[in-house]
Structure formats: structure tokens, C-alpha cells
Scaffold this motif. Sequence first.
Motif, PDB file in Angstrom:
ATOM      1  N   ALA A 201       0.847  -1.190   0.000  1.00  0.00           N
ATOM      2  CA  ALA A 201       0.000   0.000   0.000  1.00  0.00           C
ATOM      3  C   ALA A 201       0.882   1.238   0.000  1.00  0.00           C
ATOM      4  O   ALA A 201       2.071   1.174   0.310  1.00  0.00           O
ATOM      5  CB  ALA A 201      -0.922   0.005   1.216  1.00  0.00           C
ATOM      6  N   VAL A 202       0.280   2.377  -0.356  1.00  0.00           N
ATOM      7  CA  VAL A 202       0.980   3.662  -0.309  1.00  0.00           C
ATOM      8  C   VAL A 202       0.129   4.645   0.480  1.00  0.00           C
ATOM      9  O   VAL A 202      -1.109   4.582   0.466  1.00  0.00           O
ATOM     10  CB  VAL A 202       1.260   4.201  -1.731  1.00  0.00           C
ATOM     11  N   PHE A 217      -3.752   3.475   0.166  1.00  0.00           N
ATOM     12  CA  PHE A 217      -4.262   2.970  -1.105  1.00  0.00           C
ATOM     13  C   PHE A 217      -3.511   1.691  -1.469  1.00  0.00           C
ATOM     14  O   PHE A 217      -2.285   1.613  -1.297  1.00  0.00           O
ATOM     15  CB  PHE A 217      -4.053   4.001  -2.223  1.00  0.00           C
ATOM     16  N   ALA A 218      -4.231   0.718  -1.978  1.00  0.00           N
ATOM     17  CA  ALA A 218      -3.610  -0.543  -2.380  1.00  0.00           C
ATOM     18  C   ALA A 218      -2.646  -0.309  -3.533  1.00  0.00           C
ATOM     19  O   ALA A 218      -2.888   0.524  -4.416  1.00  0.00           O
ATOM     20  CB  ALA A 218      -4.684  -1.546  -2.795  1.00  0.00           C
ATOM     21  N   VAL A 219      -1.537  -1.031  -3.529  1.00  0.00           N
ATOM     22  CA  VAL A 219      -0.526  -0.968  -4.581  1.00  0.00           C
ATOM     23  C   VAL A 219      -0.304  -2.371  -5.119  1.00  0.00           C
ATOM     24  O   VAL A 219      -0.173  -3.334  -4.347  1.00  0.00           O
ATOM     25  CB  VAL A 219       0.804  -0.396  -4.037  1.00  0.00           C
ATOM     26  N   LEU A 226       4.689  -0.622 -10.689  1.00  0.00           N
ATOM     27  CA  LEU A 226       3.732  -0.370  -9.618  1.00  0.00           C
ATOM     28  C   LEU A 226       2.528   0.423 -10.119  1.00  0.00           C
ATOM     29  O   LEU A 226       2.670   1.360 -10.901  1.00  0.00           O
ATOM     30  CB  LEU A 226       4.393   0.407  -8.481  1.00  0.00           C
ATOM     31  N   VAL A 227       1.363   0.059  -9.622  1.00  0.00           N
ATOM     32  CA  VAL A 227       0.120   0.759  -9.930  1.00  0.00           C
ATOM     33  C   VAL A 227      -0.607   1.005  -8.611  1.00  0.00           C
ATOM     34  O   VAL A 227      -0.707   0.100  -7.774  1.00  0.00           O
ATOM     35  CB  VAL A 227      -0.780  -0.067 -10.868  1.00  0.00           C
ATOM     36  N   VAL A 228      -1.089   2.228  -8.416  1.00  0.00           N
ATOM     37  CA  VAL A 228      -1.865   2.575  -7.227  1.00  0.00           C
ATOM     38  C   VAL A 228      -3.348   2.441  -7.556  1.00  0.00           C
ATOM     39  O   VAL A 228      -3.828   3.007  -8.542  1.00  0.00           O
ATOM     40  CB  VAL A 228      -1.555   4.006  -6.747  1.00  0.00           C
ATOM     41  N   SER A 232      -8.917   0.286  -0.759  1.00  0.00           N
ATOM     42  CA  SER A 232      -8.174   0.034   0.468  1.00  0.00           C
ATOM     43  C   SER A 232      -7.385  -1.259   0.360  1.00  0.00           C
ATOM     44  O   SER A 232      -7.903  -2.244  -0.198  1.00  0.00           O
ATOM     45  CB  SER A 232      -9.126  -0.020   1.655  1.00  0.00           C
ATOM     46  N   PRO A 233      -6.192  -1.316   0.901  1.00  0.00           N
ATOM     47  CA  PRO A 233      -5.430  -2.563   0.907  1.00  0.00           C
ATOM     48  C   PRO A 233      -6.004  -3.573   1.906  1.00  0.00           C
ATOM     49  O   PRO A 233      -5.620  -4.740   1.902  1.00  0.00           O
ATOM     50  CB  PRO A 233      -4.032  -2.121   1.334  1.00  0.00           C
TER      51      PRO A 233
END
Length: 237
Positions: A201-202, A217-219, A226-228, A232-233
Motif C-alpha cells: 500500500a501507499v 491505497f492498495a498498490v 507499480l500501480v496505485v 483500500s489494501p
Amino acid sequence: MGLPERIPSGIKGFDEIIEGGLLPGKTYLLIGPPGSGKTTFAMQFLIEGARRGERVAYVSLIHNPNEVVKDMARFDPSVWIYVKSGKLILCDFGKDLWRRSGKPPSWGGVLMQVRELAERNRISRLVIDPLTAIEFQTSDPAEKKAELSNFIRAIEDLNVTTFLVAELTDLDKYTEEHYIADGVIMLHYFMSEDGSEMVRAVQVLKMRRTKHLTRMFAVKFSSGGLVVLDESPLGEA
């Protein structure tokens, strides 16, 4: 007064969290535990600049930068094109500074080489990885704060947009009052609630002159890096 200029980070889904992008010429602290994706995040930021015709630089203080590029090439093989064309400059400062003094790099030694690199090559984007390899010359907390503050201010005087990468495990050296940087971006890496997988997550802890979102935010790692994700993670709705 209009909105401040923004530049794209190169990480899909991240710029939506920070009002459209990063502030140019500012310094950002990128922190997280091992395996959270810090170096990949930073390399995508550099590749975005190179793709736009900028000259960018990756400064390694521990790892062989060629190995970092090999890892990144799994997601974006074009990274080699930018290296060979001189758009992406690889610098092994750790090897040079350790060999010269026999001791860990100092703030002054790194800064001197970074300034020469940026001015000689007209760098617009810079990554220093990892910041936590640099040794403080003092054990006094106030002097440590001043040392780090002077380093970051000198970097910003170069008008280069910079990511300073730091291991979360070493952040006892970089307590909250040391966050002189314009932004603090934290990458998380933890076990899912059901224990079935590791989750990334970020979270943007701080971003000056920016109305940023503060939740995690889930990564995910995709075929391009990497994609955001706008989720929610933790699997919450």
C-alpha cells in the motif's frame, strides 16, 4: 493566484492522490520496509522524466545501479534505452565514497558529488537510494536535525525534483522532526488479515501546498511496474 505547476510522477494512479502530480524542484522522502517497492517507485519516477526528454539520475549509495536497472527492465525494458542514450544517468556513489575514505558516506561528501552531477548534466529529476546509508557526523539530535536540514535545502537549491529513499527499519535516525522534506510518501508491506498473502500500500503522510488524501491505497505490481489502486489494501468497501 493560480494553482502551482505539477509534474507527473510516472506511477499510475498516484497523481490523483496529490492534486495531479509533484511540485517541481522539491524534495520528497520515500520510506518503507524492505520489499515494499520503494526502488521501483523511484525508478518509475525517473523513467517518466526520461520519457519526456529530461535528463535524470539514479544515485546509489549501496547497491550496484546496473542491478537496479536489470530489475526495473522486467517491467519496462525501455529503461535500457534511456541509460544508453544518457537520459538516465547511473551513479555508484556508495562504491566511490566508501573506497575513498573507508567509511560510510557523509552528508557533505554525498552533497558535493550530487551538486557536481546536477550542474554538469542539468539534471531535472534525481533519486538518492538509500538515504539511510549516509552517516551522521554527530550523535546530538539537534545537530543531526541541522545536518539533514542543510542537506535537503542544498538539494532544493539545485532546483531538481528529488526522491530520497529510506528504509523504514532505520528510521530511528530520522524521527518526525527531521522530516524537512516537502513531502513524505510511505510504502507499506504487511500480511493480509486472513494471512493468505503479503499486501502493499501507499500513503501520503505529508505534501506541502497539496490537498492530498491521507488514507492507505492498495498498490499492485503490474506488467508495467507499480500501480496505485483506488481501493483500500485492507479489503474495505
